[in-house]
Design a protein around this motif. Structure first.
Motif, PDB file in Angstrom:
ATOM      1  N   GLN A   1       0.503  -1.415   0.066  1.00  0.00           N
ATOM      2  CA  GLN A   1      -0.053  -0.541  -0.177  1.00  0.00           C
ATOM      3  C   GLN A   1       1.133   1.304   0.294  1.00  0.00           C
ATOM      4  OE1 GLN A   1      -1.721   0.973   3.583  1.00  0.00           O
ATOM      5  NE2 GLN A   1      -0.822  -0.929   4.370  1.00  0.00           N
ATOM      6  N   ASP A   2       0.536   2.234  -0.285  1.00  0.00           N
ATOM      7  CA  ASP A   2       0.804   3.526  -0.652  1.00  0.00           C
ATOM      8  C   ASP A   2       1.368   4.761   1.257  1.00  0.00           C
ATOM      9  OD1 ASP A   2       2.074   6.034  -1.395  1.00  0.00           O
ATOM     10  OD2 ASP A   2       0.989   7.186  -2.318  1.00  0.00           O
ATOM     11  N   LEU A   3       2.101   4.657   1.634  1.00  0.00           N
ATOM     12  CA  LEU A   3       1.685   5.170   2.642  1.00  0.00           C
ATOM     13  C   LEU A   3       2.501   7.095   2.303  1.00  0.00           C
ATOM     14  CD1 LEU A   3       3.576   2.032   4.683  1.00  0.00           C
ATOM     15  CD2 LEU A   3       1.697   2.648   5.130  1.00  0.00           C
ATOM     16  N   ASN A   4       3.375   7.415   1.527  1.00  0.00           N
ATOM     17  CA  ASN A   4       3.296   8.297   1.237  1.00  0.00           C
ATOM     18  C   ASN A   4       3.185   8.969   2.421  1.00  0.00           C
ATOM     19  OD1 ASN A   4       5.669   7.002   0.199  1.00  0.00           O
ATOM     20  ND2 ASN A   4       4.506   7.565  -1.631  1.00  0.00           N
ATOM     21  N   ARG A   5       1.488   9.583   2.273  1.00  0.00           N
ATOM     22  CA  ARG A   5       1.070   9.978   2.874  1.00  0.00           C
ATOM     23  C   ARG A   5       0.883  10.314   4.272  1.00  0.00           C
ATOM     24  NH1 ARG A   5      -3.305  12.317  -1.830  1.00  0.00           N
ATOM     25  NH2 ARG A   5      -1.928  12.426  -3.815  1.00  0.00           N
ATOM     26  N   ALA A   6       0.848   9.162   4.825  1.00  0.00           N
ATOM     27  CA  ALA A   6       0.284   8.822   6.189  1.00  0.00           C
ATOM     28  C   ALA A   6       1.260   9.369   7.335  1.00  0.00           C
ATOM     29  CB  ALA A   6       0.841   7.427   6.056  1.00  0.00           C
ATOM     30  N   GLU A   7       0.764  10.477   8.261  1.00  0.00           N
ATOM     31  CA  GLU A   7       2.070  11.415   9.153  1.00  0.00           C
ATOM     32  C   GLU A   7       2.408  10.126  10.734  1.00  0.00           C
ATOM     33  OE1 GLU A   7      -0.599  13.710  11.329  1.00  0.00           O
ATOM     34  OE2 GLU A   7      -1.436  14.538   9.499  1.00  0.00           O
ATOM     35  N   LYS A   8       1.602   8.924  10.757  1.00  0.00           N
ATOM     36  CA  LYS A   8       2.155   7.951  11.393  1.00  0.00           C
ATOM     37  C   LYS A   8       1.954   6.549  11.012  1.00  0.00           C
ATOM     38  CE  LYS A   8       3.015  10.304  15.689  1.00  0.00           C
ATOM     39  NZ  LYS A   8       3.033  10.174  17.145  1.00  0.00           N
ATOM     40  N   ILE A   9       2.269   5.862  10.504  1.00  0.00           N
ATOM     41  CA  ILE A   9       2.428   4.329  10.978  1.00  0.00           C
ATOM     42  C   ILE A   9       2.784   3.154  11.947  1.00  0.00           C
ATOM     43  CG2 ILE A   9       2.980   2.635   8.676  1.00  0.00           C
ATOM     44  CD1 ILE A   9       4.915   4.511   6.765  1.00  0.00           C
ATOM     45  N   ARG A  10       1.419   2.804  11.231  1.00  0.00           N
ATOM     46  CA  ARG A  10       1.575   1.295  12.760  1.00  0.00           C
ATOM     47  C   ARG A  10       1.249   0.411  12.433  1.00  0.00           C
ATOM     48  NH1 ARG A  10      -2.397   6.211  13.336  1.00  0.00           N
ATOM     49  NH2 ARG A  10      -2.066   6.578  15.273  1.00  0.00           N
ATOM     50  N   PHE A  11       2.312  -0.221  13.247  1.00  0.00           N
ATOM     51  CA  PHE A  11       2.855  -1.689  13.064  1.00  0.00           C
ATOM     52  C   PHE A  11       2.265  -2.570  13.864  1.00  0.00           C
ATOM     53  CE2 PHE A  11       6.288   0.098  15.150  1.00  0.00           C
ATOM     54  CZ  PHE A  11       6.656  -1.216  15.464  1.00  0.00           C
ATOM     55  N   SER A  12       1.532  -3.792  13.937  1.00  0.00           N
ATOM     56  CA  SER A  12       1.508  -4.663  15.777  1.00  0.00           C
ATOM     57  C   SER A  12       1.977  -6.120  14.856  1.00  0.00           C
ATOM     58  CB  SER A  12       0.545  -5.074  15.274  1.00  0.00           C
ATOM     59  OG  SER A  12      -0.446  -5.727  16.342  1.00  0.00           O
ATOM     60  N   VAL A  13       3.226  -6.881  15.709  1.00  0.00           N
ATOM     61  CA  VAL A  13       3.550  -8.051  15.262  1.00  0.00           C
ATOM     62  C   VAL A  13       2.682  -9.130  16.373  1.00  0.00           C
ATOM     63  CG1 VAL A  13       5.241  -9.391  15.014  1.00  0.00           C
ATOM     64  CG2 VAL A  13       5.539  -6.892  14.248  1.00  0.00           C
TER      65      VAL A  13
END
Length: 373
Positions: A127-139
């Protein structure tokens, strides 16, 4: 997250307009917020006389990456998310690996050998994440290992929690901000800033990668499933008191000799001393096959009973044989109580031995009077 992008540059020479040079750069962007929660389910495995602590670790990682902004307005072509794991044989299962609600399709390896993080797992972000202010992740994943586990503080702000039923953890690296250790196990928490390490949030290529690889591994948070008191350590602690116990026992034999007015040959002193030293060898050999408590009882009885009978025969008096039995039983009981302690063992042992010495001094205060009679 590992964004990889290509940057095209052209020569100014008009004759070489068609000659293009492509420069590919790889940047490693570390998390802004990193939260790690680990629960260690421990187990002690034994092979022959040797034991080791193993565990399965249930791990939850979450946090955020900063927005992807590159110099000169460049746009990354490929984005990858990766998780470095020192030993991939420890991986049991990976329940989820989610970036902004996208479940990443994973493959082995991270492609970051230059930074000492080549082993692990990674996957492409579609996916395109260029405009996201913060990128969330979970593992969420489960690992298996032995003895201990350590974590690197890759986040700008890090919060770590580690818990386990293990009752004697050993912390190393950065020590926890708070910890609870009781009969139910332990729980420790860390709040770690990025200032504790010597590398930045964005890592780029360069000649210093080998140095950076060493710096990355230097700062870590670790917990060992430490066995506080093993039978080997208890035997070694007992040996430290051996000279004092043997000297006290021989002194008691001398007191019995003086009081009973029967000459004791130096060979008899040697026999008693030698039998007292065998206690530690018997204790070590028996503790490899029995519990330490049972081994201690066997070793103590193998010393107390023969020596009591021997002193009875040497002095030709049942009273002195019984006195030796009581004395040896007392000092070995004291020694056992000392060995079962951890924090106050030295102080308690010293005080008790001083008390024993004072009791002997009291009992022998009239020896010269008895000799005159």
């Amino acid at each position: 997250m590992v964004p990889v992008y290509s940057l095209e540059k052209y020569y100014d020479d008009e004759l070489e307009k068609e000659d293009k040079r492509y420069v590919t750069r790889k940047l490693v962007i570390l998390p802004e917020e990193l939260n790690v929660k680990i629960h260690l389910n421990d187990e002690v495995r034994q092979r022959g006389i040797y034991k080791t602590a193993v565990y399965t670790a249930d791990i939850i990682l979450s946090g955020t990456f900063p927005s992807i902004t590159l110099p000169d307005g460049d746009v990354p072509e490929n984005l990858e998310a990766g998780l470095g794991i020192r030993d991939t044989k420890s991986i049991m299962k990976i329940e989820e690996f989610i970036i902004e609600e996208e479940n990443i399709e994973l493959e082995s390896g991270t492609g970051l050998k230059a930074y000492g993080m080549n082993t692990g797992i990674s996957g492409a972000i579609k996916q395109d994440l260029n405009r996201a202010e913060k990128i969330r992740f979970s593992v969420k994943l489960s690992l298996r290992g032995s003895e201990g586990i350590d974590i690197l503080p890759f986040g700008k702000n890090n919060h770590f929690e580690i818990s386990s039923p293990w009752k004697s953890p050993k912390f190393y690296g950065i020590l926890p901000n708070s910890k609870i250790i009781d009969e139910t196990g332990f729980k420790a928490e860390w709040e770690v800033s990025s200032f504790v390490r010597n590398y930045k949030q964005v890592l780029g290529g360069g000649s210093s990668n080998e140095i950076l690889s060493n710096e990355i591994r230097e700062v870590k948070i670790g917990v060992d499933l430490y066995e506080g008191v093993t039978h080997y350590r208890q035997v070694m602690r007992a040996v430290k008191y051996s000279m004092l116990f043997i000297m006290l026992s021989l002194f008691v034999v001398y007191c019995f000799e003086v009081i009973s007015k029967r000459f004791t040959h130096y060979v008899q002193y040697g026999v008693v001393g030698f039998s007292l030293t065998l206690f530690y060898l018997v204790l070590l050999s028996m503790s490899e096959y029995f519990s330490f408590g049972m081994a201690y009882i066997i070793a103590a009885l193998m010393v107390i009973i023969p020596n009591s009978l021997y002193i009875k025969a040497v002095t030709a008096n049942d009273k002195y044989g019984l006195g030796m039995f009581v004395f040896l039983s007392g000092i070995y009981a004291v020694l056992y109580s000392i060995l079962k302690m951890e924090q106050y063992a030295l102080m308690t042992g010293t005080l008790l031995l001083v008390i024993v010495l004072y009791v002997i001094m009291y009992l022998t205060r009239h020896i010269e009077i008895i000799e005159e009679k």
